[in-house]
Design a protein around this motif. Sequence first.
Motif, PDB file in Angstrom:
ATOM      1  N   HIS A  39      -0.268   3.008   7.873  1.00 16.54           N
ATOM      2  CA  HIS A  39       0.739   2.162   7.234  1.00 16.54           C
ATOM      3  C   HIS A  39       1.079   0.931   8.062  1.00 16.54           C
ATOM      4  O   HIS A  39       2.070   0.270   7.785  1.00 16.54           O
ATOM      5  CB  HIS A  39       2.014   2.965   6.976  1.00 16.54           C
ATOM      6  N   GLY A  40       0.265   0.651   9.072  1.00 18.49           N
ATOM      7  CA  GLY A  40       0.434  -0.594   9.810  1.00 18.49           C
ATOM      8  C   GLY A  40       1.572  -0.609  10.816  1.00 18.49           C
ATOM      9  O   GLY A  40       1.941  -1.676  11.300  1.00 18.49           O
ATOM     10  N   HIS A  74       5.759   7.150  12.433  1.00 22.01           N
ATOM     11  CA  HIS A  74       6.120   6.997  11.029  1.00 22.01           C
ATOM     12  C   HIS A  74       5.752   8.243  10.239  1.00 22.01           C
ATOM     13  O   HIS A  74       6.625   9.003   9.834  1.00 22.01           O
ATOM     14  CB  HIS A  74       5.414   5.754  10.466  1.00 22.01           C
ATOM     15  N   GLN A  75       4.451   8.466  10.053  1.00 26.46           N
ATOM     16  CA  GLN A  75       4.038   9.649   9.304  1.00 26.46           C
ATOM     17  C   GLN A  75       2.906  10.383   9.999  1.00 26.46           C
ATOM     18  O   GLN A  75       2.087  11.022   9.350  1.00 26.46           O
ATOM     19  CB  GLN A  75       3.632   9.262   7.890  1.00 26.46           C
ATOM     20  N   GLY A  76       2.840  10.219  11.310  1.00 22.43           N
ATOM     21  CA  GLY A  76       1.855  10.971  12.072  1.00 22.43           C
ATOM     22  C   GLY A  76       0.437  10.455  11.966  1.00 22.43           C
ATOM     23  O   GLY A  76      -0.509  11.207  12.157  1.00 22.43           O
ATOM     24  N   TRP A 119       0.837  -1.203   0.000  1.00 26.99           N
ATOM     25  CA  TRP A 119       0.000   0.000   0.000  1.00 26.99           C
ATOM     26  C   TRP A 119       0.867   1.246   0.000  1.00 26.99           C
ATOM     27  O   TRP A 119       0.628   2.184  -0.743  1.00 26.99           O
ATOM     28  CB  TRP A 119      -0.913  -0.039   1.225  1.00 26.99           C
ATOM     29  N   LYS A 120       1.904   1.214   0.818  1.00 25.64           N
ATOM     30  CA  LYS A 120       2.799   2.372   0.905  1.00 25.64           C
ATOM     31  C   LYS A 120       3.531   2.590  -0.416  1.00 25.64           C
ATOM     32  O   LYS A 120       3.688   3.720  -0.878  1.00 25.64           O
ATOM     33  CB  LYS A 120       3.787   2.144   2.053  1.00 25.64           C
ATOM     34  N   ARG A 121       3.979   1.482  -1.025  1.00 24.32           N
ATOM     35  CA  ARG A 121       4.684   1.607  -2.307  1.00 24.32           C
ATOM     36  C   ARG A 121       3.772   2.230  -3.359  1.00 24.32           C
ATOM     37  O   ARG A 121       4.214   3.033  -4.172  1.00 24.32           O
ATOM     38  CB  ARG A 121       5.135   0.229  -2.782  1.00 24.32           C
ATOM     39  N   LEU A 122       2.516   1.819  -3.318  1.00 26.19           N
ATOM     40  CA  LEU A 122       1.561   2.371  -4.285  1.00 26.19           C
ATOM     41  C   LEU A 122       1.355   3.872  -4.046  1.00 26.19           C
ATOM     42  O   LEU A 122       1.355   4.670  -4.979  1.00 26.19           O
ATOM     43  CB  LEU A 122       0.228   1.614  -4.164  1.00 26.19           C
TER      44      LEU A 122
END
Lengths: 80, 386
Positions: free
Chosen positions: B316-317, B296-298, B170-173
Amino acid sequence: MPIEIAALLIVCLLFYAGVGLVAAFLWLPKRLNNQDDAVRTAPKAVRLVWLPGMVALWPVLLAITNRKPDEPQNHQAGDA
Amino acid sequence: MSLAYRLVQWNRHKIVYDLCLWAGIVCFLGVFIGVSLATTAPPHQVRPEALLLRGLAFTAFFLLTVTLCIGPLHRLIPSTAPLLYNRRHLGVSMFAVSAAHGLLALLYYHGFGAQNPAISLLTNAKPSAAAGPLGLFPFEWFGIASLLILFLMAATSHDFWLKNLGPKTWKRLHILVYAAYAMLVAHIALGYLQRGVGPLPVILLLISVASVVGLQIASRFVRRPSSSKQQNEWVELCRVSDIEPNAAKTVSLPNGTRVAVIRHTRPRKPRKEHPGTTKDREGQEVISCVSNTCRHQGGPLGEGRVIDGCLTCPWHGYQYLPAEGQSPPPFTEKLPTYQVRVVDGGVQVDPQALPEGTRVEPASIGQPIATPPKTTQAPPSNGSDA
């Protein structure tokens, strides 16, 4: 871009989306029901929200539903 | 990530946010078209539908710029967390505006000919000799490619996709948003060079690129300050019954800091890492409290759920042990934790944040703690042993 190539691109895109639509209605719901408990109880409207993504990413979803169930999915699987 | 899938994860904050966002979009479009019509004389006046097309383009690009700036801005200025908190809604709204721009452009420029509009779009995007070598590549193609990426991102902006694709995929996408942004920059720059629609797009483009790149660079060099000392008074934030089992709830402390109150079960093992856990207390439902902001990203941890004993960020898990406020080994992310107690079914929290990764004994739901734990001195940190 020559018109023949443009037409071919459009046909390929429509074919891909058509297969995705069939997959989204016929194969994927059953497979996802088995994989994700929350899918079974999800309202119909939510499934409509998933539909565009299923049409676009049906090969990915088919690959995921064929994956072994113990494959790690979370933070512990690596840096996300 | 919710326990059950819902159409939209709306709460009061998000409804207000979405209403303000869409009111802003509509107002901007109205002002843009109105001012453009009022400031141009009839011979040079652009048709309202063309102005709407441009207005949608400006709006979408502005929203994408804001979306990309929110992450680094939050690292620099933590008080901008509410913007970050609703980034998913902002992104989907941005796609809706972009799609409206794309559809309107397709119909306006290609919808009235004998050819299929899609084929016309691909074949009639002619290079421009006036733009020199840069005019060889039609600017429309960058717009199409960008819109396709934004579509994929919007279509997968639901917990279902995060769970089933897995956080990594998902993050890569979704990291493709930077490719979409680069292509939009090319779309606008080439459009300017090939069509020459005035200097405004170029000025806005430069401001946007400078903001995105500048904030990304600046955020790499600035460390977020650690939690400051706050007043030491217990406050009741919610009821135990407000929190679903194995889930969390976002609540605000009196000073505005958001925390995630977690209802989970006391871990069954390993006991040596949980010295307060005796065998008869294992499996009991307990309450813990950590910062609401994922390292990670808040991401909003209060909207996550407990998976494998870990509070899992819905974005992002990323996972955290609720009592320890840190990721399970070998990961090292740590969160500020808070002393928590349950009194008559109410969850009370000491607003003073403890140092990141400080273990706090979870409060048992069934056994209210009569004596408040000592809060002036932080409990010993388990450091990296947890």
